[in-house]
Design an enzyme around this catalytic site. Structure first.
Site, PDB file in Angstrom:
ATOM      1  N   ASP A   1     -14.201  -2.961  -5.268  1.00 57.74           N
ATOM      2  CA  ASP A   1     -14.456  -3.115  -6.697  1.00 57.74           C
ATOM      3  C   ASP A   1     -13.237  -3.578  -7.469  1.00 57.74           C
ATOM      4  O   ASP A   1     -12.095  -3.452  -7.026  1.00 57.74           O
ATOM      5  CB  ASP A   1     -14.890  -1.774  -7.290  1.00 57.74           C
ATOM      6  CG  ASP A   1     -13.710  -0.801  -7.412  1.00 57.74           C
ATOM      7  OD1 ASP A   1     -13.054  -0.536  -6.393  1.00 57.74           O
ATOM      8  OD2 ASP A   1     -13.439  -0.326  -8.534  1.00 57.74           O
TER       9      ASP A   1
ATOM     10  N   PHE B   1      -5.993  -9.922  -4.993  1.00 58.01           N
ATOM     11  CA  PHE B   1      -6.936  -8.856  -5.307  1.00 58.01           C
ATOM     12  C   PHE B   1      -8.339  -9.314  -4.914  1.00 58.01           C
ATOM     13  O   PHE B   1      -8.846 -10.310  -5.408  1.00 58.01           O
ATOM     14  CB  PHE B   1      -6.901  -8.467  -6.788  1.00 58.01           C
ATOM     15  CG  PHE B   1      -7.557  -7.145  -7.007  1.00 58.01           C
ATOM     16  CD1 PHE B   1      -6.853  -5.963  -6.828  1.00 58.01           C
ATOM     17  CD2 PHE B   1      -8.910  -7.078  -7.334  1.00 58.01           C
ATOM     18  CE1 PHE B   1      -7.480  -4.728  -6.976  1.00 58.01           C
ATOM     19  CE2 PHE B   1      -9.539  -5.843  -7.489  1.00 58.01           C
ATOM     20  CZ  PHE B   1      -8.817  -4.671  -7.302  1.00 58.01           C
ATOM     21  N   VAL B   2      -8.944  -8.584  -3.993  1.00 65.23           N
ATOM     22  CA  VAL B   2     -10.242  -9.001  -3.464  1.00 65.23           C
ATOM     23  C   VAL B   2     -11.356  -8.052  -3.897  1.00 65.23           C
ATOM     24  O   VAL B   2     -11.123  -6.872  -4.155  1.00 65.23           O
ATOM     25  CB  VAL B   2     -10.199  -9.131  -1.920  1.00 65.23           C
ATOM     26  CG1 VAL B   2      -9.255 -10.254  -1.511  1.00 65.23           C
ATOM     27  CG2 VAL B   2      -9.787  -7.825  -1.252  1.00 65.23           C
TER      28      VAL B   2
ATOM     29  N   ASP C   1      -3.832  -0.753   1.844  1.00 65.72           N
ATOM     30  CA  ASP C   1      -2.921  -1.436   0.937  1.00 65.72           C
ATOM     31  C   ASP C   1      -1.550  -0.769   1.081  1.00 65.72           C
ATOM     32  O   ASP C   1      -0.875  -0.977   2.078  1.00 65.72           O
ATOM     33  CB  ASP C   1      -3.529  -1.300  -0.471  1.00 65.72           C
ATOM     34  CG  ASP C   1      -2.874  -2.170  -1.508  1.00 65.72           C
ATOM     35  OD1 ASP C   1      -2.700  -3.357  -1.246  1.00 65.72           O
ATOM     36  OD2 ASP C   1      -2.540  -1.652  -2.590  1.00 65.72           O
TER      37      ASP C   1
ATOM     38  N   ASP D   1     -12.027   0.781   3.658  1.00 70.89           N
ATOM     39  CA  ASP D   1     -12.313  -0.596   3.228  1.00 70.89           C
ATOM     40  C   ASP D   1     -11.076  -1.475   3.317  1.00 70.89           C
ATOM     41  O   ASP D   1     -11.100  -2.548   3.910  1.00 70.89           O
ATOM     42  CB  ASP D   1     -12.919  -0.623   1.806  1.00 70.89           C
ATOM     43  CG  ASP D   1     -12.087   0.155   0.780  1.00 70.89           C
ATOM     44  OD1 ASP D   1     -11.075   0.787   1.142  1.00 70.89           O
ATOM     45  OD2 ASP D   1     -12.464   0.148  -0.414  1.00 70.89           O
TER      46      ASP D   1
ATOM     47  N   LYS E   1     -15.393   5.273  -2.737  1.00 69.73           N
ATOM     48  CA  LYS E   1     -16.686   4.675  -2.496  1.00 69.73           C
ATOM     49  C   LYS E   1     -16.608   3.364  -1.730  1.00 69.73           C
ATOM     50  O   LYS E   1     -17.580   2.894  -1.172  1.00 69.73           O
ATOM     51  CB  LYS E   1     -17.388   4.361  -3.831  1.00 69.73           C
ATOM     52  CG  LYS E   1     -17.412   5.465  -4.838  1.00 69.73           C
ATOM     53  CD  LYS E   1     -17.945   4.917  -6.194  1.00 69.73           C
ATOM     54  CE  LYS E   1     -17.764   5.946  -7.255  1.00 69.73           C
ATOM     55  NZ  LYS E   1     -18.016   5.401  -8.603  1.00 69.73           N
ATOM     56  N   GLY E   2     -15.427   2.721  -1.792  1.00 66.96           N
ATOM     57  CA  GLY E   2     -15.314   1.332  -1.347  1.00 66.96           C
ATOM     58  C   GLY E   2     -15.829   1.033   0.056  1.00 66.96           C
ATOM     59  O   GLY E   2     -16.349  -0.047   0.308  1.00 66.96           O
TER      60      GLY E   2
HETATM   61  P1  IMP Z   1      -3.602   2.524  -0.952  1.00 69.00           P
HETATM   62  O1  IMP Z   1      -3.406   4.002  -1.040  1.00 69.00           O
HETATM   63  O2  IMP Z   1      -2.612   1.767  -1.798  1.00 69.00           O
HETATM   64  O3  IMP Z   1      -3.631   1.986   0.472  1.00 69.00           O
HETATM   65  O4  IMP Z   1      -4.996   2.258  -1.661  1.00 69.00           O
HETATM   66  C1  IMP Z   1      -6.067   1.683  -1.018  1.00 69.00           C
HETATM   67  C2  IMP Z   1      -7.214   1.634  -1.979  1.00 69.00           C
HETATM   68  O5  IMP Z   1      -6.886   0.793  -3.105  1.00 69.00           O
HETATM   69  C3  IMP Z   1      -8.437   1.007  -1.332  1.00 69.00           C
HETATM   70  O6  IMP Z   1      -9.246   1.968  -0.716  1.00 69.00           O
HETATM   71  C4  IMP Z   1      -9.096   0.343  -2.521  1.00 69.00           C
HETATM   72  O7  IMP Z   1      -9.935   1.259  -3.198  1.00 69.00           O
HETATM   73  C5  IMP Z   1      -7.956  -0.037  -3.443  1.00 69.00           C
HETATM   74  N1  IMP Z   1      -7.548  -1.450  -3.267  1.00 69.00           N
HETATM   75  C6  IMP Z   1      -6.389  -1.917  -2.770  1.00 69.00           C
HETATM   76  N2  IMP Z   1      -6.357  -3.256  -2.767  1.00 69.00           N
HETATM   77  C7  IMP Z   1      -7.537  -3.661  -3.266  1.00 69.00           C
HETATM   78  C8  IMP Z   1      -8.124  -4.962  -3.521  1.00 69.00           C
HETATM   79  O8  IMP Z   1      -7.558  -6.054  -3.261  1.00 69.00           O
HETATM   80  N3  IMP Z   1      -9.368  -4.957  -4.055  1.00 69.00           N
HETATM   81  C9  IMP Z   1     -10.046  -3.814  -4.358  1.00 69.00           C
HETATM   82  N4  IMP Z   1      -9.545  -2.589  -4.139  1.00 69.00           N
HETATM   83  C10 IMP Z   1      -8.299  -2.521  -3.598  1.00 69.00           C
HETATM   84 MG    MG Z   2     -11.186   1.108  -5.424  1.00 64.62          MG
END
Ligand code: IMP
Ligand code: MG
Length: 185
Positions: A164, A157-158, A108, A105, A48-49
């Site tokens: 969210d 963490f943002v 990471d 969004d 959803k982000g």
């Molecule tokens: P990845 O597979 O580790 O790249 O996950 C990315 C997802 O983790 C994003 O779409 C967010 O939903 C969540 N995420 C990663 N870092 C943050 C943060 O700092 N704040 C909020 N959600 C985050």
């Molecule tokens: Mg999330």
């Protein structure tokens, strides 16, 4: 400490103001308008982000575009680090020969998105690119790069502007750093 009645109380500091977000999103929109002129653009968002970013960005892209959504979930703790996901709701629109722009969004580890990108590539799109509002390159595990990045951010963490913590703060209109005591309680 749990989530306060007033969201502001849980924000350590503002990372990106509403004005900064608005300006950068408009810039990205102008750039994407040039890149996708004359192309059959489909914006794909994983819920959803990224919905807030998508809603603002799409109105700054001045070429005909369609949007579609997908919902995924991790298979479980054990395989989470592999990024392997289960499709809970698939896209409605076929991708064959379309120009796909994945709207994200925050990038990471990149594990989930790299899996999804590969899955969508198998459907034969004409092209597939990624635009992410935020990029945390320090945390990357997958070999994945966004084609367009709004802002590079530090490893904090943002929250806000769609992002969210425990499903909350998505409606905060700017991006802030969450107070560590909120998630380390
Ligand atoms: P990845 O597979 O580790 O790249 O996950 C990315 C997802 O983790 C994003 O779409 C967010 O939903 C969540 N995420 C990663 N870092 C943050 C943060 O700092 N704040 C909020 N959600 C985050
Ligand atoms: Mg999330």
């Amino acid at each position: 400490m749990s989530v306060s009645a007033n969201m502001e109380q849980d924000v350590l500091r503002t990372l990106l103001s509403e004005e900064q977000l608005k300006q950068r999103v408009a810039e990205l929109g102008r750039q994407l308008t040039e890149e996708y002129r004359g192309k059959d653009l489909l914006l794909v968002t994983v819920l959803k982000g990224a919905v807030v970013f998508l809603a603002d960005l799409m109105r700054c892209i001045d070429v005909p575009a369609e949007i579609d959504f997908m919902v995924v979930s991790s298979y479980g703790a054990g395989v989470k680090s592999s990024g392997v996901v289960k499709i809970v709701k698939d896209l409605d629109i076929p991708l064959k020969d379309r120009h796909i722009l994945i709207v994200e969004d925050i990038l990471d580890s990149g594990l989930t998105l790299s899996y999804i990108k590969q899955m969508l590539e198998n459907r034969g799109p004409a092209s597939i690119r990624i635009v992410t509002l935020l990029d945390k390159p320090a945390r990357r595990k997958a070999d994945l790069k966004a084609d367009y990045v709004g802002f590079e951010v530090p490893d904090d963490f943002v929250i806000g502007y769609g992002l969210d913590y425990d499903e909350k703060y998505r409606n905060l209109p700017y991006i802030g750093v969450l107070k560590p005591e909120v998630y380390s309680e």
